[in-house]
Motif scaffolding. Structure first.
Motif, short mmCIF file in Angstrom:
data_model
loop_
_atom_site.label_atom_id
_atom_site.label_comp_id
_atom_site.label_asym_id
_atom_site.label_seq_id
_atom_site.Cartn_x
_atom_site.Cartn_y
_atom_site.Cartn_z
N LEU A 187 1.04 -1.15 -0.10
CA LEU A 187 0.29 -0.07 -0.62
C LEU A 187 0.94 1.50 0.49
O LEU A 187 0.31 2.45 -0.48
N GLU A 210 2.09 1.52 -3.71
CA GLU A 210 0.54 2.18 -4.27
C GLU A 210 0.86 3.76 -4.02
O GLU A 210 0.97 4.49 -5.20
N HIS A 211 1.79 4.08 -3.06
CA HIS A 211 0.56 5.94 -2.36
C HIS A 211 2.55 6.38 -3.12
O HIS A 211 2.00 7.36 -3.88
N GLN A 239 3.87 5.69 -5.59
CA GLN A 239 3.71 5.05 -6.97
C GLN A 239 2.91 6.46 -7.52
O GLN A 239 3.03 7.10 -8.89
N GLY A 240 1.32 6.70 -6.83
CA GLY A 240 0.59 8.01 -7.23
C GLY A 240 1.20 9.26 -6.93
O GLY A 240 0.87 9.87 -7.98
N ARG A 295 -3.75 7.25 2.83
CA ARG A 295 -3.68 5.97 1.56
C ARG A 295 -5.49 5.44 1.61
O ARG A 295 -5.15 4.60 2.70
N ALA A 345 -7.28 2.02 0.01
CA ALA A 345 -6.34 0.95 -1.17
C ALA A 345 -7.61 1.09 -2.13
O ALA A 345 -8.20 1.42 -1.83
N SER A 346 -7.27 0.84 -3.39
CA SER A 346 -7.72 1.01 -4.31
C SER A 346 -9.27 0.12 -4.58
O SER A 346 -9.68 1.79 -4.83
#
Length: 151
Positions: free
Chosen positions: A16, A19-20, A22-23, A77, A79-80
């Motif tokens: 996670l 992902e954060h 990367q975003g 964040r 999760a998507s």
């Protein structure tokens, strides 16, 4: 939803945070990314929480102590697969309660100025955060906005 203090060692939280990061890199130039990696979040002045529903990681957030009366929100964040379900709202409320419990008088944050960050800014506005000048070690940056709230 169960919010728990997290030691940042689990593979789910590592994914996670990845992902954060990367975003943030997708929407902000490198010099304007202030998101912390796992090592950066493992500092003594930072408390980190993960949010879980039925054994699944659904979100996270952190609180950094700037001084005895001022904290900073970090690493919020969702999760998507769980966006728009109220996870961020509940995490933010949890962090704010912890800041009050610690006796902080102010809570601040930095987020992006771009379109992708509008939902985050609206969330913070709904909790009474107001736009402000850069705080702590931040500098004026057209890619960042700064918000604060007196507790």
């Amino acid at each position: 939803m169960d919010i728990k203090l997290d030691d940042l060692t689990g593979s789910e939280i590592a994914a996670l945070i990845g992902e954060h990061l990367q975003g943030m890199a997708l929407h902000s130039p490198p010099e304007s990314v202030h998101a912390l990696n796992l090592e950066g979040l493992r500092k003594p002045e930072i408390s980190f929480w993960s949010a879980w529903e039925q054994g699944e990681l659904v979100g996270c957030g952190a609180l950094k102590q700037l001084d005895g009366q001022h904290g900073e929100i970090k690493s919020m964040r969702t999760a998507s697969a769980h966006v728009r379900k109220g996870i961020a709202r509940r995490m933010l409320a949890h962090i704010m309660e912890e800041a009050k419990r610690r006796g902080y008088k102010r809570l601040s944050l930095e987020t992006g100025s771009m379109e992708a960050f509008v939902p985050a800014k609206k969330l913070y506005e709904s909790f009474g955060f107001q736009y402000c000048q850069p705080f702590a070690d931040y500098k004026e940056d057209p890619n960042s906005v700064f918000m604060t709230k007196e507790l």
